[in-house]
Design an enzyme around this catalytic site. Structure first.
Site, PDB file in Angstrom:
ATOM      1  N   ASP A  14      38.867   4.120 102.627  1.00  0.00           N
ATOM      2  CA  ASP A  14      39.016   4.125 103.877  1.00  0.00           C
ATOM      3  C   ASP A  14      40.334   4.782 104.228  1.00  0.00           C
ATOM      4  O   ASP A  14      40.595   5.469 105.242  1.00  0.00           O
ATOM      5  CB  ASP A  14      39.176   2.567 104.278  1.00  0.00           C
ATOM      6  CG  ASP A  14      38.819   2.590 105.925  1.00  0.00           C
ATOM      7  OD1 ASP A  14      39.056   3.651 106.578  1.00  0.00           O
ATOM      8  OD2 ASP A  14      38.269   1.659 106.494  1.00  0.00           O
ATOM      9  N   CYS A 239      38.594   6.676 110.688  1.00  0.00           N
ATOM     10  CA  CYS A 239      37.389   7.037 110.536  1.00  0.00           C
ATOM     11  C   CYS A 239      37.358   8.532 111.236  1.00  0.00           C
ATOM     12  O   CYS A 239      37.529   8.659 112.227  1.00  0.00           O
ATOM     13  CB  CYS A 239      36.307   6.103 110.930  1.00  0.00           C
ATOM     14  SG  CYS A 239      34.647   6.776 110.967  1.00  0.00           S
ATOM     15  N   ASN A 248      43.785   0.729 108.487  1.00  0.00           N
ATOM     16  CA  ASN A 248      43.492  -0.753 108.404  1.00  0.00           C
ATOM     17  C   ASN A 248      44.710  -1.476 108.381  1.00  0.00           C
ATOM     18  O   ASN A 248      45.942  -0.960 108.209  1.00  0.00           O
ATOM     19  CB  ASN A 248      42.831  -0.793 106.850  1.00  0.00           C
ATOM     20  CG  ASN A 248      41.414  -0.381 106.858  1.00  0.00           C
ATOM     21  OD1 ASN A 248      41.571   1.170 106.604  1.00  0.00           O
ATOM     22  ND2 ASN A 248      40.448  -0.940 106.639  1.00  0.00           N
TER      23      ASN A 248
END
Length: 299
Positions: A14, A239, A248
């Site tokens: 991510d 994303c 995050n």
């Protein structure tokens, strides 16, 4: 507060998937190795997506082939479809993180499938694992608090997906605030609703800090009894199919908050801070995490 909180490190997946600079396989392996040396025991290391769509995630098979076997570590692969599952199994991933979007708008753009189609894919993957073997499965429900295309995502939408995943026997369910719109009070309510719908499943939470509520949401989760949280070193993340979504919560920020309060995480905070600074510098950006900027305390 001596309770152990498991932090799943998602930086190698991510954290990198939305960056302008793509790291080489060797650089990704170096990052994974440093994170594991700093205490990461569950790490999302690869994504089995089409590299033509997400070039930052190229080299998944090479990464898995090069990682040394370590029974004390679990390497997780992200799976969006049946082809991704087949690749995940063939590479020997320790876990598969199978994504089901909570909204059709995001599902069609991110995975080319509606919510119903994604649930059917999850069911097929569970059936194949039961018949042919494969790694344990986590069902991650993305955009579980809000969608960049469809707007608000209701608790009922999330609970309906959770019920279906629980009926399939999925052992761990992750609830993801993919675009960072959740607040601590809604997080608490959603956890309670998900627990009621899937009492046998282990619950995991995944927060982005787009609107500066990520750590508050992690705090609310821990207060609600959640023992598994995702985080990304340096606060990296985002994303490609979620406009304006940022990283995050930083692993070092989360570790600092929890250990300052007396919880155990098993991470080396000083090592995490150094890694966050190093990887941010390599990507040509200032660290997003507060600890990478300010350092720990006491110094």
């Amino acid at each position: 507060m001596s309770r152990f909180i498991e932090i799943v490190e998602v930086g190698p997946r991510d954290g990198l998937q939305n960056e302008k600079i793509s790291l080489s396989v060797a650089e990704k392996l170096d990052l994974i190795g440093k994170l594991e040396a700093a205490g990461a025991r569950r790490t999302e290391v690869v994504s089995f997506v089409n590299p033509a769509r997400v070039p930052q995630m190229a080299g998944a098979e090479d990464i898995m082939a090069a990682l040394p076997t370590d029974p004390s570590r679990s390497r997780i692969g992200l799976v969006l479809n049946l082809r991704g599952w087949e690749r995940c199994v063939s590479t020997g991933c320790d876990e598969a993180n199978v994504v089901v979007c909570a909204s059709d708008g995001f599902g069609v753009r991110n995975q080319g499938a509606t919510v119903r189609q994604q649930i059917e894919t999850l069911a097929t993957i569970v059936e194949r694992r039961q018949a042919d073997g494969g790694p344990p499965i986590t069902a991650t429900i993305s955009v579980a608090f809000g969608c960049p295309f469809d707007g608000e995502v209701s608790q009922d939408q999330v609970v309906a997906i959770v019920r279906e995943a629980a009926a399939l026997g999925v052992p761990e369910i992750a609830i993801a605030d993919t675009i960072g719109v959740a607040d601590p009070w809604t997080v608490r309510k959603r956890i309670e609703a998900v627990r009621a719908a899937a009492p046998a499943a282990r619950l995991r939470m995944h927060f982005h800090d787009t609107r500066n509520t990520g750590l508050a949401n992690a705090y609310a989760s821990v207060e609600a009894g959640v023992d598994v949280l995702d985080a990304s070193v340096g606060g990296l993340g985002g994303c490609p199919f979620a406009p304006s979504a940022t990283g995050n919560i930083g692993t070092e920020d989360l570790v600092y908050m929890l250990e300052r309060a007396g919880f155990e995480t098993g991470y080396d905070l000083a090592a995490l801070i150094a890694i966050g600074r190093q990887i941010s510098d390599r990507l040509g950006k200032a660290p997003a995490s507060s600890l990478a900027r300010a350092g720990g305390f006491p110094a």
